[in-house]
Motif scaffolding. Structure first.
Motif, short mmCIF file in Angstrom:
data_model
loop_
_atom_site.label_atom_id
_atom_site.label_comp_id
_atom_site.label_asym_id
_atom_site.label_seq_id
_atom_site.Cartn_x
_atom_site.Cartn_y
_atom_site.Cartn_z
N ASP A 2 0.85 -1.19 0.00
CA ASP A 2 0.00 0.00 0.00
C ASP A 2 0.88 1.24 0.00
O ASP A 2 2.11 1.15 0.08
N ALA A 3 0.23 2.40 -0.10
CA ALA A 3 0.97 3.66 -0.20
C ALA A 3 1.77 3.96 1.06
O ALA A 3 2.88 4.50 0.98
N GLU A 4 1.24 3.62 2.23
CA GLU A 4 1.99 3.90 3.46
C GLU A 4 3.29 3.10 3.50
O GLU A 4 4.35 3.64 3.84
N HIS A 5 3.25 1.83 3.16
CA HIS A 5 4.47 1.03 3.14
C HIS A 5 5.47 1.59 2.12
O HIS A 5 6.67 1.61 2.38
N LEU A 6 4.97 2.03 0.97
CA LEU A 6 5.87 2.60 -0.02
C LEU A 6 6.50 3.89 0.51
O LEU A 6 7.70 4.10 0.39
N MET A 7 5.68 4.75 1.14
CA MET A 7 6.22 5.99 1.67
C MET A 7 7.27 5.71 2.74
O MET A 7 8.34 6.32 2.75
N ARG A 8 7.00 4.76 3.62
CA ARG A 8 7.99 4.40 4.65
C ARG A 8 9.27 3.87 4.01
O ARG A 8 10.38 4.20 4.43
N SER A 9 9.12 3.05 2.98
CA SER A 9 10.31 2.50 2.33
C SER A 9 11.09 3.59 1.60
O SER A 9 12.33 3.54 1.56
N ARG A 10 10.41 4.59 1.08
CA ARG A 10 11.11 5.71 0.44
C ARG A 10 11.88 6.52 1.48
O ARG A 10 13.01 6.95 1.23
N TYR A 11 11.31 6.70 2.66
CA TYR A 11 12.04 7.37 3.74
C TYR A 11 13.31 6.57 4.06
O TYR A 11 14.41 7.12 4.16
N SER A 12 13.17 5.25 4.21
CA SER A 12 14.33 4.40 4.49
C SER A 12 15.36 4.50 3.37
O SER A 12 16.57 4.46 3.62
N ALA A 13 14.90 4.64 2.13
CA ALA A 13 15.81 4.79 0.99
C ALA A 13 16.59 6.10 1.09
O ALA A 13 17.78 6.15 0.77
N PHE A 14 15.94 7.17 1.55
CA PHE A 14 16.67 8.42 1.78
C PHE A 14 17.72 8.22 2.86
O PHE A 14 18.87 8.65 2.70
N VAL A 15 17.35 7.57 3.96
CA VAL A 15 18.29 7.33 5.06
C VAL A 15 19.49 6.52 4.56
O VAL A 15 20.64 6.82 4.89
N ARG A 16 19.23 5.51 3.75
CA ARG A 16 20.29 4.60 3.28
C ARG A 16 20.91 5.06 1.95
O ARG A 16 21.72 4.33 1.37
N GLU A 17 20.48 6.23 1.47
CA GLU A 17 21.01 6.82 0.23
C GLU A 17 20.86 5.88 -0.96
O GLU A 17 21.78 5.70 -1.75
N ARG A 18 19.68 5.32 -1.11
CA ARG A 18 19.36 4.38 -2.18
C ARG A 18 18.62 5.10 -3.31
O ARG A 18 17.41 4.98 -3.47
N VAL A 19 19.36 5.87 -4.08
CA VAL A 19 18.80 6.65 -5.18
C VAL A 19 18.11 5.73 -6.18
O VAL A 19 17.07 6.08 -6.75
N ASP A 20 18.65 4.54 -6.40
CA ASP A 20 18.04 3.60 -7.34
C ASP A 20 16.60 3.28 -6.95
O ASP A 20 15.70 3.28 -7.80
N TYR A 21 16.38 3.05 -5.67
CA TYR A 21 15.02 2.73 -5.21
C TYR A 21 14.11 3.95 -5.29
O TYR A 21 12.96 3.85 -5.69
N LEU A 22 14.64 5.11 -4.92
CA LEU A 22 13.83 6.33 -5.00
C LEU A 22 13.37 6.56 -6.43
O LEU A 22 12.20 6.86 -6.68
#
Length: 130
Positions: A35-55
Motif C-alpha cells: 500500500d501507499a503507506e508502506h511505499l512511503m515508509r520504504s522511500r524514507y528508508s531509501a533516503f536514510v540509506r542513500e538508495r537513489v536507485d530505489y527512489l
C-alpha cells in the motif's frame, strides 16, 4: 542484519520492527509495497540509506526528475506518519513529517504525498508541503 528499520515502524507490542522484516523487503528484494503507506515508509528508508536507485524506481514516470541527487550531509532523525488515506483501489495519500539535520540545523518536512498504483506497484507521484 537485525537493525531497527529507519522508518520507525513498531509491532503490535510497540517494539521496533527490524529492517529486514520491514522496508528491507522492498529496498533489497524488489517486493512491491502492499500500500501507499508502506511505499512511503520504504522511500524514507531509501533516503536514510542513500538508495537513489530505489527512489527513482518508486517515483511515477510522469513526475520523476531526470536527475536525482541527494543533499550531502543530511542526517535523518525520524519519521512520523500522520495519516494514510485510501482514495480508491489505485490512489492514496500519506501525510507525514520527516525530521533531519543538515550542518547542525534541524529541519522538518511535513508533506501530504500522492500515490498511484499501476501494474500492481505503488508509485510516489507528488506532494504538497504543509
Amino acid at each position: 542484519m537485525n537493525t531497527e528499520c529507519p522508518c520507525g515502524r513498531r509491532d503490535a507490542r510497540g517494539r521496533p520492527v527490524v529492517y529486514a522484516d520491514c522496508c528491507g523487503r522492498y529496498l533489497d528484494h524488489n517486493t512491491p509495497a502492499p500500500d501507499a503507506e508502506h511505499l512511503m515508509r520504504s522511500r524514507y528508508s531509501a533516503f536514510v540509506r542513500e538508495r537513489v536507485d530505489y527512489l527513482r524506481s518508486s517515483w511515477h514516470a510522469s513526475t520523476r526528475p531526470a536527475d536525482l541527487t541527494l543533499e550531502p550531509g543530511v542526517k535523518w532523525l525520524g519519521l512520523e506518519v500522520k495519516r494514510h488515506r485510501v482514495i480508491d483501489a489505485d490512489h492514496a495519500e500519506v501525510e507525514f513529517v520527516a525530521r533531519s539535520r543538515v550542518g547542525g540545523r534541524g529541519q522538518r518536512l511535513h508533506e501530504i504525498s500522492r500515490f498511484v498504483r499501476e501494474g500492481g506497484r505503488w508509485c510516489y507521484v507528488d506532494g504538497d508541503l504543509t
